[in-house]
Design an enzyme around this catalytic site. Structure first.
Site, PDB file in Angstrom:
ATOM      1  N   ARG A  39     -17.514  -9.264  -9.283  1.00  0.00           N
ATOM      2  CA  ARG A  39     -17.995  -7.974  -9.788  1.00  0.00           C
ATOM      3  C   ARG A  39     -19.207  -8.153 -10.703  1.00  0.00           C
ATOM      4  O   ARG A  39     -20.098  -7.304 -10.717  1.00  0.00           O
ATOM      5  CB  ARG A  39     -16.874  -7.245 -10.513  1.00  0.00           C
ATOM      6  CG  ARG A  39     -15.870  -6.711  -9.527  1.00  0.00           C
ATOM      7  CD  ARG A  39     -14.789  -5.911 -10.184  1.00  0.00           C
ATOM      8  NE  ARG A  39     -14.095  -5.108  -9.194  1.00  0.00           N
ATOM      9  CZ  ARG A  39     -12.877  -4.602  -9.356  1.00  0.00           C
ATOM     10  NH1 ARG A  39     -12.236  -4.806 -10.476  1.00  0.00           N
ATOM     11  NH2 ARG A  39     -12.330  -3.885  -8.406  1.00  0.00           N
ATOM     12  N   LYS A 222       2.235   0.933   1.014  1.00  0.00           N
ATOM     13  CA  LYS A 222       2.843   2.268   0.984  1.00  0.00           C
ATOM     14  C   LYS A 222       2.141   3.302   1.847  1.00  0.00           C
ATOM     15  O   LYS A 222       0.917   3.432   1.784  1.00  0.00           O
ATOM     16  CB  LYS A 222       2.805   2.794  -0.450  1.00  0.00           C
ATOM     17  CG  LYS A 222       3.844   2.212  -1.363  1.00  0.00           C
ATOM     18  CD  LYS A 222       3.617   2.854  -2.694  1.00  0.00           C
ATOM     19  CE  LYS A 222       4.731   2.704  -3.670  1.00  0.00           C
ATOM     20  NZ  LYS A 222       4.335   3.306  -4.938  1.00  0.00           N
ATOM     21  N   GLY A 372      -8.428  -3.593  -2.158  1.00  0.00           N
ATOM     22  CA  GLY A 372      -8.458  -4.798  -2.986  1.00  0.00           C
ATOM     23  C   GLY A 372      -7.770  -5.983  -2.342  1.00  0.00           C
ATOM     24  O   GLY A 372      -8.338  -7.075  -2.281  1.00  0.00           O
ATOM     25  N   GLY A 395      -9.478   1.657  -4.591  1.00  0.00           N
ATOM     26  CA  GLY A 395      -9.181   3.088  -4.658  1.00  0.00           C
ATOM     27  C   GLY A 395     -10.400   3.935  -4.368  1.00  0.00           C
ATOM     28  O   GLY A 395     -10.318   4.953  -3.671  1.00  0.00           O
TER      29      GLY A 395
HETATM   30  P1  ADP Z   1      -5.110  -2.899  -0.208  1.00  0.00           P
HETATM   31  O1  ADP Z   1      -5.144  -3.369  -1.652  1.00  0.00           O
HETATM   32  O2  ADP Z   1      -5.985  -3.724   0.681  1.00  0.00           O
HETATM   33  O3  ADP Z   1      -5.358  -1.426  -0.091  1.00  0.00           O
HETATM   34  P2  ADP Z   1      -2.241  -2.572  -0.309  1.00  0.00           P
HETATM   35  O4  ADP Z   1      -2.281  -2.689  -1.781  1.00  0.00           O
HETATM   36  O5  ADP Z   1      -1.933  -1.247   0.280  1.00  0.00           O
HETATM   37  O6  ADP Z   1      -3.607  -3.143   0.317  1.00  0.00           O
HETATM   38  O7  ADP Z   1      -1.129  -3.553   0.288  1.00  0.00           O
HETATM   39  C1  ADP Z   1      -1.151  -4.928   0.103  1.00  0.00           C
HETATM   40  C2  ADP Z   1       0.232  -5.483   0.088  1.00  0.00           C
HETATM   41  O8  ADP Z   1       0.967  -5.076   1.232  1.00  0.00           O
HETATM   42  C3  ADP Z   1       0.231  -6.989   0.117  1.00  0.00           C
HETATM   43  O9  ADP Z   1       0.701  -7.466  -1.117  1.00  0.00           O
HETATM   44  C4  ADP Z   1       1.163  -7.367   1.266  1.00  0.00           C
HETATM   45  O10 ADP Z   1       2.050  -8.414   0.958  1.00  0.00           O
HETATM   46  C5  ADP Z   1       1.922  -6.077   1.454  1.00  0.00           C
HETATM   47  N1  ADP Z   1       2.498  -6.018   2.806  1.00  0.00           N
HETATM   48  C6  ADP Z   1       1.865  -6.016   3.983  1.00  0.00           C
HETATM   49  N2  ADP Z   1       2.749  -6.030   5.000  1.00  0.00           N
HETATM   50  C7  ADP Z   1       3.985  -6.046   4.448  1.00  0.00           C
HETATM   51  C8  ADP Z   1       5.316  -6.061   4.967  1.00  0.00           C
HETATM   52  N3  ADP Z   1       5.531  -6.067   6.283  1.00  0.00           N
HETATM   53  N4  ADP Z   1       6.341  -6.087   4.099  1.00  0.00           N
HETATM   54  C9  ADP Z   1       6.116  -6.083   2.765  1.00  0.00           C
HETATM   55  N5  ADP Z   1       4.885  -6.052   2.205  1.00  0.00           N
HETATM   56  C10 ADP Z   1       3.838  -6.039   3.038  1.00  0.00           C
HETATM   57 MG    MG Z   2      -3.691  -3.237  -3.264  1.00  0.00          MG
END
Ligand code: ADP
Ligand code: MG
Length: 416
Positions: A39, A222, A372, A395
């Site tokens: 960053r 989620k 992230g 976000g």
């Molecule tokens: P980003 O930050 O890229 O938007 P998220 O924060 O939504 O992504 O999600 C990332 C998390 O999702 C990771 O820590 C990963 O371990 C978890 N994840 C992905 N697939 C699964 C799964 N099948 N079961 C549990 N956790 C999962």
């Molecule tokens: Mg995340």
């Protein structure tokens, strides 16, 4: 999308005090050292341009979280933990070596204050081309509340403002919104910096796709975090490939067995309705890598996604899904990817995430990562450089897509 870009090159700020909202909210390792200075590195082009213009540069950013509902002792502890001085030391190392040959020498200073005489004096003492980093903006309770008095105090010290903190542009805080709002009203110049300009341009392709097929890959944890983005993307994309933990909420919603996979019960109706309304645009995994335990998996196997047995949990997409999704990605002209396909932090469940990244980098598509953890995965597996754009805002990148290209911290910048 409205074009807010006041070209920084034509921004006449010699000798002017320019407040630059940067995103120096860097992650720290357990030993307290900065674990990723990306960053800071990403903010350098704008700072260097302002040095070239011989502006008097004041950098300000938030760092971490300070919860003002806690006790005074806990607040002080949070402040000590999120002291911007640690970032200052790294900036002081990085900036001089990033200056192009023939640039005037500059000095990088730090002020351990966010208001009052100490800040005012430090700003007044700045010479043309010098850089001053302010203490953490969240040392002020009013920052996150967009407090008008705080905004006024900062705005009074500034002749001009540059927004270059993309990761904070979805928040209307004093430093991201209140200050430029006041400067606009006073006809003082505001602009977006090079980092925000690049983000807005690249993510703009995902908001207003000019070519098809446009494929979105949505994974991560989620569904509830990503509901609005699914709805927006359905209007723009040709297909949404669902992976990660959120796939199990969709699978359960369609009546399949999901074992002990993470399912958001309160999102089942939404998932079912969205899937049906999407009429074939949403693809779900056809097979999954499952395990008997999240923390200590001893039995790991691949099953059909509709037949996850009791006592097992889905941890990654299976090989057939990897192939199915890779085929879609290889045909695409634009790919937006948010959310890892599996529990990529564990070696046994990285295959899906790697397969999607490999397909993205093989395809001729314009490829964008927003998120992230997705960006961290791309970096860890050495794919980051091969994407067209890796957003610095998790976000913020999702909100930009949800809100059809609009973010408060970008929209407030006026080209006057
Ligand atoms: P980003 O930050 O890229 O938007 P998220 O924060 O939504 O992504 O999600 C990332 C998390 O999702 C990771 O820590 C990963 O371990 C978890 N994840 C992905 N697939 C699964 C799964 N099948 N079961 C549990 N956790 C999962
Ligand atoms: Mg995340």
């Amino acid at each position: 999308m409205k074009n807010h870009v006041k070209n920084l090159q034509t921004f006449a700020v010699k000798g002017k005090t320019v407040f630059v909202r940067v995103d120096f909210n860097v992650p720290f390792a357990k030993d307290g050292s900065i674990s990723d200075d990306n960053r800071i590195v990403q903010a350098l082009p704008t700072i260097i341009e302002l040095i070239r213009k011989q502006a008097r540069i004041v950098l300000f950013s938030h760092l971490g979280k300070i919860d003002y509902k806690k006790t005074p002792e806990e607040i002080e502890k949070a402040k000590a933990k999120n002291d911007m001085h640690k970032v200052y030391l790294r900036l002081k190392e990085l900036l001089p070596s990033a200056l192009p040959a023939g640039y005037p020498e500059t000095e990088v200073k730090f002020v351990n204050a966010t208001r009052g005489e100490e800040l005012k004096n430090a700003v007044e003492e700045l010479k043309n081309g010098e850089v001053l980093l302010m203490q953490n903006t969240r040392y002020e309770k009013g920052e996150s509340k967009n407090d008008p008095e705080l905004s006024r105090e900062w705005a009074e010290l500034a002749d001009a403002y540059v927004m270059d903190a993309f990761g904070s542009a979805h928040r209307a805080h004093a430093s991201t919104y209140g200050v430029p709002e006041i400067l606009n009203a006073e006809n003082k110049p505001t602009a977006i910096g090079y980092l925000v300009a690049k983000e807005v341009e690249s993510l703009g392709v995902c908001v207003n796709p000019d070519k098809h097929p446009y494929i979105a890959v949505l994974g991560g944890f989620k569904v509830s975090d990503k509901i609005k983005v699914i709805e927006s993307l359905l209007k723009k994309c040709d297909k949404i490939l669902i992976c990660g933990a959120m796939a199990y909420t969709f699978l359960r919603a369609l009546g399949h067995k999901t074992g002990i996979s993470p399912v958001e019960e309160d999102q089942l109706d939404y998932a079912k309705r969205t899937y049906e309304e999407a009429a074939g645009k949403i693809l779900l995994p056809v097979d999954c890598v499952i395990a008997d335990s999240f923390d200590n998996p001893t039995d790991i196997k691949v099953v059909h996604s509709q037949e996850i047995p009791d006592g097992y949990e889905g941890m990654d997409i299976g090989p057939d899904t990897c192939k199915l999704y890779a085929d879609e990605i290889l045909k695409a002209k634009i790919v937006f990817w948010n959310g890892p396909c599996g529990v990529f932090e564990k070696e046994q469940f990285q295959t899906g995430t790697k397969a999607v990244m490999e397909a993205c980098t093989q395809s001729e598509a314009f490829t964008v990562i927003g998120g992230g953890d997705s960006a961290a995965a791309a970096k860890e597996f050495n794919y980051a450089d091969k994407f067209s754009h890796v957003s610095t805002g998790g976000g913020a990148s999702l909100e930009l897509i949800e809100n059809d290209g609009h973010l408060p911290g970008v929209d407030i910048i006026q080209d006057i």
